[in-house]
Design an enzyme around this catalytic site. Sequence first.
Site, short mmCIF file in Angstrom:
data_model
loop_
_atom_site.label_atom_id
_atom_site.label_comp_id
_atom_site.label_asym_id
_atom_site.label_seq_id
_atom_site.Cartn_x
_atom_site.Cartn_y
_atom_site.Cartn_z
N THR A 163 0.84 -1.17 0.00
CA THR A 163 0.00 0.00 0.00
C THR A 163 0.88 1.23 0.00
O THR A 163 2.01 1.16 0.44
CB THR A 163 -0.84 -0.05 1.29
OG1 THR A 163 -1.54 -1.27 1.21
CG2 THR A 163 -1.72 1.13 1.43
N SER A 180 -11.13 -3.19 4.63
CA SER A 180 -9.80 -2.57 4.56
C SER A 180 -9.46 -1.89 5.87
O SER A 180 -10.32 -1.64 6.71
CB SER A 180 -9.80 -1.54 3.44
OG SER A 180 -8.60 -0.82 3.42
N SER A 181 -8.18 -1.57 6.02
CA SER A 181 -7.73 -0.74 7.15
C SER A 181 -7.23 0.62 6.68
O SER A 181 -6.78 1.43 7.50
CB SER A 181 -6.57 -1.42 7.87
OG SER A 181 -6.94 -2.69 8.31
N GLY A 222 0.64 -0.18 5.63
CA GLY A 222 0.99 -0.97 6.81
C GLY A 222 -0.06 -1.98 7.22
O GLY A 222 -0.04 -2.46 8.35
N GLY A 223 -1.00 -2.30 6.32
CA GLY A 223 -2.00 -3.32 6.65
C GLY A 223 -2.73 -2.99 7.93
O GLY A 223 -3.21 -1.87 8.12
O1 DON Z 1 -6.75 -2.58 2.61
C1 DON Z 1 -5.98 -2.96 3.46
O2 DON Z 1 -6.16 -2.77 4.65
C2 DON Z 1 -4.71 -3.70 3.04
N1 DON Z 1 -4.89 -4.28 1.73
C3 DON Z 1 -3.56 -2.75 3.08
C4 DON Z 1 -2.26 -3.42 2.72
C5 DON Z 1 -1.06 -2.66 3.14
O3 DON Z 1 -1.12 -1.65 3.78
C6 DON Z 1 0.25 -3.27 2.78
N2 DON Z 1 1.32 -2.32 2.99
N3 DON Z 1 2.21 -2.35 3.70
#
Ligand code: DON
Length: 556
Positions: free
Chosen positions: A367, A438-439, A459-460
């Site tokens: 992301t 999502s986050s 950062g998921g």
């Molecule tokens: O939408 C979400 O929450 C995840 N797909 C975000 C993924 C993410 O932040 C990966 N990056 N480090």
Amino acid sequence: MLLALGPVLLALSPLPSEAAEKVAFARQGLVVCEHPQAADIGADVLRQGGNAVDAAVAVGFALAVLFPQAGNVGGGGFLVVYRPGAGADALDFRERAPARATPDMYLDPAGNVVPGLSTQGYRAVGVPGTPAGLFEAHRRFGRLPWSRLLRPAIELATRGFETDTNLYLALRRERDRLRNDPEFARTFFDGTEPKRRIVQPELARTLQTIAARGAQGFYTGWVAEAIETAMRRHGGLITRQDLAEYRPVWRKPVEFSVGDATVFSMPLPSAGGWMLKFLFHVLENLRTPDVGWHSALHVNLVVEAEKQAYAERAQHMGDPDSVPFPSFLDTPTYFRAMARRIRPYQVRPAEAVRPTLGPLPEESPETTHYSVLDAQGTAVAVTYTLNDLFGAGVIVPGTGILLNNEMDDFSLKPGVPNLYGLTGGAANAVGPRKRMLSSMTPTVVVRDGQVLGVLGSPGGATIVTTVYQVLENLLVFRMEPFPALTAPRFHHQWTPDEIRYEPTAFSGDTLRILQGMGYRLQVVPALGRVQMVWRWQDGYLGLSDPRSPGGAAGWR
Ligand code: DON
């Protein structure tokens, strides 16, 4: 223009750049993102009379070329725009499941999750939302011609660009996975080594088609056909009809106050905005003036609130178009009740933290993010993604399009953690045409009708707590923008039951107190990579998190 804020930080930015820097000060507009050339491209759009939405569109396409770890046309995301006098709007261009998706599509006959099926290859892909989202934002608010905004991305894809440190390291890290795909291997690798210069002629042709035909250039015609053909050949489910039916959705932003500031952030299908509101409201009920920054008590209160927020997320949240958001989770009574469950210096094991199942009785009750601000004071916050670094690890032959592996953000099976350790249940189960939870938390902060700040992070699962802490540093602890952004961070997400923290987040005695209280602690290298604009003196600072070595701010 450069401020004397941090020679150390500047040394962290090894990339050649025409202008963009880690820290910039400007009065007429700023663009902060994870690639200096993309920041310059955005700033250039502002200089030529484009507004913040125009710059956001140009940066979105530029990052799809320069920052394929997360920048994309084959992914999706969210955009929050604030216009002084007109208020805030949120655009959902999240991917969604293809029509043929089923709740058990990632399970084997015994009902177990098949490792890798939701993260690698064509079956992991959600119907992309980025081209439609950027097109819709521009249709509603843009000023410069659409094709002008894609031009820099097309040029970079055609001419190529030097592989920067970020991209080089990411490609090396993921090379075993990525080199399996012939298109990936050919585009990004010389044998086993990442290429020093990346040229993407097929992607240029796709971008040219989008430039000429708008979003239709992606969702219909030869690009859609190429996607369908690759899907059919490799076990994916997306059809031309799925593509033709995709629509972005304008939604009402989550809005709440912190003191005299108003925060606007992303509603479902991102849990981010609600969770941010939860953390501020619950902690407002618990905080006393003696709670010092990163003291054991501060960590304890934040972490206990985080556990509850993630428990509610797992139970209740999913695509709002198929699983309505329970309104009892958004009342002052509810926030007060949640605060009462938390007692200073008490630790609730994760098993003891339960989601709230119904209304509470009345009283009791890879992301990437970029931020843009223009001279008119309009702010745009965009977080968009392929989910994992480089998404599903496949490129659609003939198009240069990297596809997302966003399907992994669904709860594949109740209680089984996804890439980010997050669990969920029925609300976020896979279903036809559903958007996955999502986050991502693109956020704009306003005071007296004027933008105070624009921020967000990748950062998921750690995105929300990252954005929360930067805002808490600024709005509650009254830090200056630069230390507020760089200060070490910590994170708890209910499951696993541990506090993750950056190496210098806690003093030795705080660590000992937290351990003595019974917390499990896990040190991690970094949490989040915030790209922020924040008001400072008579202008604004553009600040790119030093945790992202290549990030930069460009200015008008
Ligand atoms: O939408 C979400 O929450 C995840 N797909 C975000 C993924 C993410 O932040 C990966 N990056 N480090």
